[in-house]
Motif scaffolding. Structure first.
Motif, PDB file in Angstrom:
ATOM      1  N   UNK A 117      18.316 -42.690   0.066  1.00  0.00           N
ATOM      2  CA  UNK A 117      17.371 -43.619   0.763  1.00  0.00           C
ATOM      3  C   UNK A 117      17.728 -43.693   2.320  1.00  0.00           C
ATOM      4  N   UNK A 118      19.004 -43.554   2.521  1.00  0.00           N
ATOM      5  CA  UNK A 118      19.300 -43.502   4.230  1.00  0.00           C
ATOM      6  C   UNK A 118      18.606 -42.109   4.793  1.00  0.00           C
ATOM      7  N   UNK A 119      18.664 -40.935   3.928  1.00  0.00           N
ATOM      8  CA  UNK A 119      17.943 -39.691   4.497  1.00  0.00           C
ATOM      9  C   UNK A 119      16.279 -40.270   4.705  1.00  0.00           C
TER      10      UNK A 119
ATOM     11  N   UNK B 178      19.971 -34.780  11.655  1.00  0.00           N
ATOM     12  CA  UNK B 178      21.215 -35.203  11.222  1.00  0.00           C
ATOM     13  C   UNK B 178      21.522 -34.836   9.944  1.00  0.00           C
ATOM     14  N   UNK B 179      23.085 -34.504   9.846  1.00  0.00           N
ATOM     15  CA  UNK B 179      23.556 -33.895   8.880  1.00  0.00           C
ATOM     16  C   UNK B 179      24.277 -35.139   8.162  1.00  0.00           C
TER      17      UNK B 179
ATOM     18  N   UNK C 235      14.806 -35.455  11.004  1.00  0.00           N
ATOM     19  CA  UNK C 235      15.257 -34.513   9.936  1.00  0.00           C
ATOM     20  C   UNK C 235      16.607 -34.866   9.471  1.00  0.00           C
ATOM     21  N   UNK C 236      16.745 -34.941   8.101  1.00  0.00           N
ATOM     22  CA  UNK C 236      18.027 -35.036   7.609  1.00  0.00           C
ATOM     23  C   UNK C 236      18.442 -34.237   6.490  1.00  0.00           C
TER      24      UNK C 236
END
Length: 90
Positions: free
Chosen positions: A52-54, A29-30, A63-64
């Motif tokens: 925190x989201x990542x 995710x980008x 993966x972010x």
């Protein structure tokens, strides 16, 4: 009305995991923080919320990458430049 909470990240992770279950495809995710454009009312999330989201996505095995923002200080980021050009046409 933001969708930057850890609960939102977990919900996104479950959605993606369900969609790609059994495919063997990696999920990446980008994360692109919103560019503030006065007329939209959107506000960017703070760095801690984005991190925190990542982290919540990565805890679910996704993966972010948090994308860099360039040009927002001079209103030249995505959406900002377009808006200023459109205003010049009116």
């Amino acid at each position: 009305g933001k969708n930057d909470s850890e609960a939102d990240a977990r919900e996104l992770a479950e959605l993606l995991i369900g969609a790609f279950r059994g495919t063997g495809a990696p999920i990446h995710v980008n994360l692109i923080p919103v560019n503030e454009v006065a007329e939209t009312g959107f506000k960017k999330s703070n760095k801690a919320a984005v991190a925190a989201f990542a982290k919540a996505l990565e805890a679910k095995g996704i993966r972010a990458t948090v994308r860099r923002k360039l040009g927002s200080d001079i209103n030249a980021s995505c959406g900002q430049l377009r808006r200023s050009v459109e205003e010049g046409r009116s």
